[in-house]
Design a protein around this motif. Structure first.
Motif, PDB file in Angstrom:
ATOM      1  N   ARG A  68      32.419  17.662  10.856  1.00 44.48           N
ATOM      2  CA  ARG A  68      33.506  18.636  10.989  1.00 44.48           C
ATOM      3  C   ARG A  68      34.817  17.953  11.379  1.00 44.48           C
ATOM      4  N   TRP A  69      34.705  16.958  12.280  1.00 45.00           N
ATOM      5  CA  TRP A  69      35.892  16.240  12.712  1.00 45.00           C
ATOM      6  C   TRP A  69      36.107  15.042  11.792  1.00 45.00           C
ATOM      7  N   ARG A  70      37.203  14.318  12.017  1.00 44.27           N
ATOM      8  CA  ARG A  70      37.506  13.170  11.176  1.00 44.27           C
ATOM      9  C   ARG A  70      37.696  11.933  12.041  1.00 44.27           C
ATOM     10  N   PRO A  71      36.602  11.230  12.345  1.00 38.77           N
ATOM     11  CA  PRO A  71      36.752   9.991  13.112  1.00 38.77           C
ATOM     12  C   PRO A  71      37.389   8.911  12.258  1.00 38.77           C
ATOM     13  N   PRO A  72      37.787   7.798  12.864  1.00 28.49           N
ATOM     14  CA  PRO A  72      38.385   6.709  12.071  1.00 28.49           C
ATOM     15  C   PRO A  72      37.364   6.120  11.102  1.00 28.49           C
ATOM     16  N   PRO A  73      37.805   5.406  10.076  1.00 29.80           N
ATOM     17  CA  PRO A  73      36.880   4.784   9.116  1.00 29.80           C
ATOM     18  C   PRO A  73      35.905   3.842   9.825  1.00 29.80           C
ATOM     19  N   LEU A  74      34.725   3.650   9.223  1.00 31.36           N
ATOM     20  CA  LEU A  74      33.696   2.830   9.845  1.00 31.36           C
ATOM     21  C   LEU A  74      34.139   1.388  10.048  1.00 31.36           C
ATOM     22  N   ALA A  75      35.093   0.932   9.256  1.00 30.05           N
ATOM     23  CA  ALA A  75      35.573  -0.446   9.397  1.00 30.05           C
ATOM     24  C   ALA A  75      36.522  -0.607  10.578  1.00 30.05           C
ATOM     25  N   HIS A  76      36.919   0.498  11.204  1.00 23.23           N
ATOM     26  CA  HIS A  76      37.876   0.444  12.311  1.00 23.23           C
ATOM     27  C   HIS A  76      37.234  -0.242  13.521  1.00 23.23           C
ATOM     28  N   ALA A  77      38.056  -1.014  14.256  1.00 28.80           N
ATOM     29  CA  ALA A  77      37.545  -1.761  15.417  1.00 28.80           C
ATOM     30  C   ALA A  77      36.984  -0.838  16.498  1.00 28.80           C
ATOM     31  N   LEU A  78      37.452   0.423  16.533  1.00 28.06           N
ATOM     32  CA  LEU A  78      36.949   1.351  17.542  1.00 28.06           C
ATOM     33  C   LEU A  78      35.455   1.605  17.397  1.00 28.06           C
ATOM     34  N   TRP A  79      34.921   1.504  16.190  1.00 32.53           N
ATOM     35  CA  TRP A  79      33.479   1.704  16.006  1.00 32.53           C
ATOM     36  C   TRP A  79      32.680   0.587  16.658  1.00 32.53           C
ATOM     37  N   ARG A  80      33.217  -0.643  16.650  1.00 31.15           N
ATOM     38  CA  ARG A  80      32.522  -1.747  17.329  1.00 31.15           C
ATOM     39  C   ARG A  80      32.515  -1.521  18.825  1.00 31.15           C
ATOM     40  N   GLN A  81      33.646  -1.040  19.366  1.00 28.69           N
ATOM     41  CA  GLN A  81      33.688  -0.712  20.790  1.00 28.69           C
ATOM     42  C   GLN A  81      32.732   0.431  21.114  1.00 28.69           C
ATOM     43  N   ALA A  82      32.672   1.422  20.230  1.00 22.63           N
ATOM     44  CA  ALA A  82      31.770   2.547  20.458  1.00 22.63           C
ATOM     45  C   ALA A  82      30.316   2.093  20.440  1.00 22.63           C
ATOM     46  N   ALA A  83      29.964   1.201  19.509  1.00 23.58           N
ATOM     47  CA  ALA A  83      28.585   0.718  19.418  1.00 23.58           C
ATOM     48  C   ALA A  83      28.196  -0.060  20.678  1.00 23.58           C
ATOM     49  N   LEU A  84      29.045  -0.989  21.087  1.00 22.44           N
ATOM     50  CA  LEU A  84      28.746  -1.785  22.278  1.00 22.44           C
ATOM     51  C   LEU A  84      28.698  -0.902  23.518  1.00 22.44           C
ATOM     52  N   GLY A  85      29.707  -0.030  23.664  1.00 19.33           N
ATOM     53  CA  GLY A  85      29.758   0.835  24.835  1.00 19.33           C
ATOM     54  C   GLY A  85      28.586   1.785  24.905  1.00 19.33           C
ATOM     55  N   SER A  86      28.188   2.356  23.775  1.00 20.22           N
ATOM     56  CA  SER A  86      27.111   3.338  23.793  1.00 20.22           C
ATOM     57  C   SER A  86      25.753   2.692  24.025  1.00 20.22           C
ATOM     58  N   VAL A  87      25.533   1.500  23.442  1.00 19.01           N
ATOM     59  CA  VAL A  87      24.260   0.821  23.667  1.00 19.01           C
ATOM     60  C   VAL A  87      24.127   0.401  25.128  1.00 19.01           C
ATOM     61  N   VAL A  88      25.202  -0.159  25.693  1.00 15.27           N
ATOM     62  CA  VAL A  88      25.140  -0.613  27.091  1.00 15.27           C
ATOM     63  C   VAL A  88      25.205   0.562  28.055  1.00 15.27           C
ATOM     64  N   GLY A  89      26.178   1.456  27.857  1.00 20.64           N
ATOM     65  CA  GLY A  89      26.412   2.525  28.826  1.00 20.64           C
ATOM     66  C   GLY A  89      25.503   3.720  28.675  1.00 20.64           C
ATOM     67  N   ASN A  90      24.850   3.875  27.526  1.00 22.83           N
ATOM     68  CA  ASN A  90      23.941   5.005  27.327  1.00 22.83           C
ATOM     69  C   ASN A  90      22.492   4.552  27.215  1.00 22.83           C
ATOM     70  N   LEU A  91      22.171   3.818  26.131  1.00 21.25           N
ATOM     71  CA  LEU A  91      20.774   3.487  25.849  1.00 21.25           C
ATOM     72  C   LEU A  91      20.189   2.531  26.885  1.00 21.25           C
ATOM     73  N   LEU A  92      20.827   1.380  27.098  1.00 20.11           N
ATOM     74  CA  LEU A  92      20.302   0.393  28.038  1.00 20.11           C
ATOM     75  C   LEU A  92      20.326   0.931  29.471  1.00 20.11           C
ATOM     76  N   TYR A  93      21.411   1.624  29.810  1.00 20.78           N
ATOM     77  CA  TYR A  93      21.506   2.219  31.145  1.00 20.78           C
ATOM     78  C   TYR A  93      20.348   3.172  31.411  1.00 20.78           C
ATOM     79  N   TYR A  94      20.096   4.097  30.483  1.00 21.55           N
ATOM     80  CA  TYR A  94      19.055   5.099  30.732  1.00 21.55           C
ATOM     81  C   TYR A  94      17.660   4.496  30.640  1.00 21.55           C
ATOM     82  N   LEU A  95      17.475   3.489  29.798  1.00 20.56           N
ATOM     83  CA  LEU A  95      16.179   2.821  29.720  1.00 20.56           C
ATOM     84  C   LEU A  95      15.847   2.149  31.055  1.00 20.56           C
ATOM     85  N   CYS A  96      16.829   1.472  31.647  1.00 18.28           N
ATOM     86  CA  CYS A  96      16.625   0.855  32.968  1.00 18.28           C
ATOM     87  C   CYS A  96      16.365   1.914  34.035  1.00 18.28           C
TER      88      CYS A  96
END
Length: 336
Positions: A90-118
């Motif tokens: 529904r929304w329009r995020p930036p293109p997948l090639a945008h650098a923000l997606w790399r920040q989102a991937a790193l931030g979400s894996v560390v701050g969400n997945l790895l955090y909650y797994l620990c």
């Protein structure tokens, strides 16, 4: 209902002084009169709401003891990612090639997945109280790291509230040390190290997330959805591994897992992330960091409700000291 991604407007400042309100938070002149809610007040309400929802994650492992922490983490973040992907349609995020997606991937894996797994692994090993307390040091570590990085608040105003929060955590910790798990010291040490790992993950993520949002170049709602989409591939891989050799479970257990995954993923994942991101653009990192203590109190409270037990006096004393620390922090921020 569309919130498109867009860069900063042409007249927006390229950077913000530490503590200066983001342009996203300031009302147009015609709205500055009746009906306008001050960004600090709305930010405090949003941050407390996010923490109350996040607290559900501390009790989730107790509701589905049949499943491992990896299975709980996979279920939660698959639900989080799938819901976020629907929003991105529904929304329009930036293109997948945008650098923000790399920040989102790193931030979400560390701050969400790895955090909650620990965190879930620590709770499975040593119960709710001690991991909740260790992760509850987030108000202290985040505020200290933010102030060291950007000097957002004078130390004379920051340290008293941190001292009260630290004393409260110590009081509750003394009570938790008398409740070692059946396997004794080794489980206690392993659970403590896992909880410290969760603490480190979210301290880094909290700083990165707040700095990015306060730069004013990205809509907080779109960023929340991007975090969910970015963690989905890793969550799916974790799920394939975690559920590969699952022993037979009754239908009731699977239904409870689905319900817990949906609640902690959509409500405790996307909604809490959205609330927190909205608060992050309205409040300085040192203040919003100290409000995370509400998550600790909520997690302890939910755990006590689940076990139907009245908290011991050190727990009550610690909670009172932590609340006093938050009140002090809010008073200092108001007078700043």
């Amino acid at each position: 209902w569309r919130e498109p991604f867009s860069g900063a407007p042409a007249n927006a400042p390229t950077s913000l002084a530490i503590g200066q309100p983001c342009h996203l938070c300031l009302p147009p002149p015609e709205q500055a009169s009746a009906g306008y809610v001050h960004p600090m007040f709305s930010g405090i309400v949003l941050a407390i709401s996010a923490c109350l929802v996040w607290g559900l994650g501390f009790a989730a492992p107790l509701w589905v003891p049949e499943f491992s922490p990896a299975q709980l983490s996979a279920g939660r973040f698959i639900a989080f990612g799938a819901f976020s992907a629907l929003l991105c349609l529904r929304w329009r995020p930036p293109p997948l090639a945008h650098a923000l997606w790399r920040q989102a991937a790193l931030g979400s894996v560390v701050g969400n997945l790895l955090y909650y797994l620990c965190l879930a692994s620590a709770i499975r090993l040593i119960g709710v109280p001690l991991p909740t307390l260790i992760v509850g040091m987030l108000p202290v570590t985040l505020a200290l790291a933010a102030n060291l990085h950007g000097a957002e608040q004078r130390w004379a105003k920051l340290l008293p509230s941190l001292a009260l929060i630290g004393a409260g955590l110590l009081a509750v910790n003394l009570d938790a040390l008398h409740q070692l798990p059946d396997n004794g010291l080794w489980d206690y040490l392993a659970g403590s190290l896992l909880a410290l790992g969760a603490l480190a993950c979210w301290t880094w993520f909290g700083l990165m997330n707040a700095r990015l949002l306060r730069a004013g170049t990205l809509n907080a709602s779109v960023w929340s959805a991007m975090l969910g989409v970015a963690v989905l591939p890793c969550a799916l891989l974790l799920g394939l591994w975690a559920f590969a050799n699952t022993p037979s479970q009754p239908v009731d257990a699977w239904l409870r897992l689905i319900a817990v995954s949906a609640i902690t993923g959509v409500v405790g994942g996307w909604l809490a992330s959205w609330l927190w991101n909205q608060a992050s653009v309205r409040l300085p990192v040192t203040l919003v960091g100290q409000l995370i203590v509400v998550e600790t109190l909520a997690g302890i409270g939910y755990g006590q409700l689940y076990t139907a037990s009245w908290p011991a006096w050190p727990l009550l004393l610690g909670a009172a000291l932590m609340v006093a620390g938050v009140v002090w922090a809010l008073s200092a921020a108001k007078s700043a």
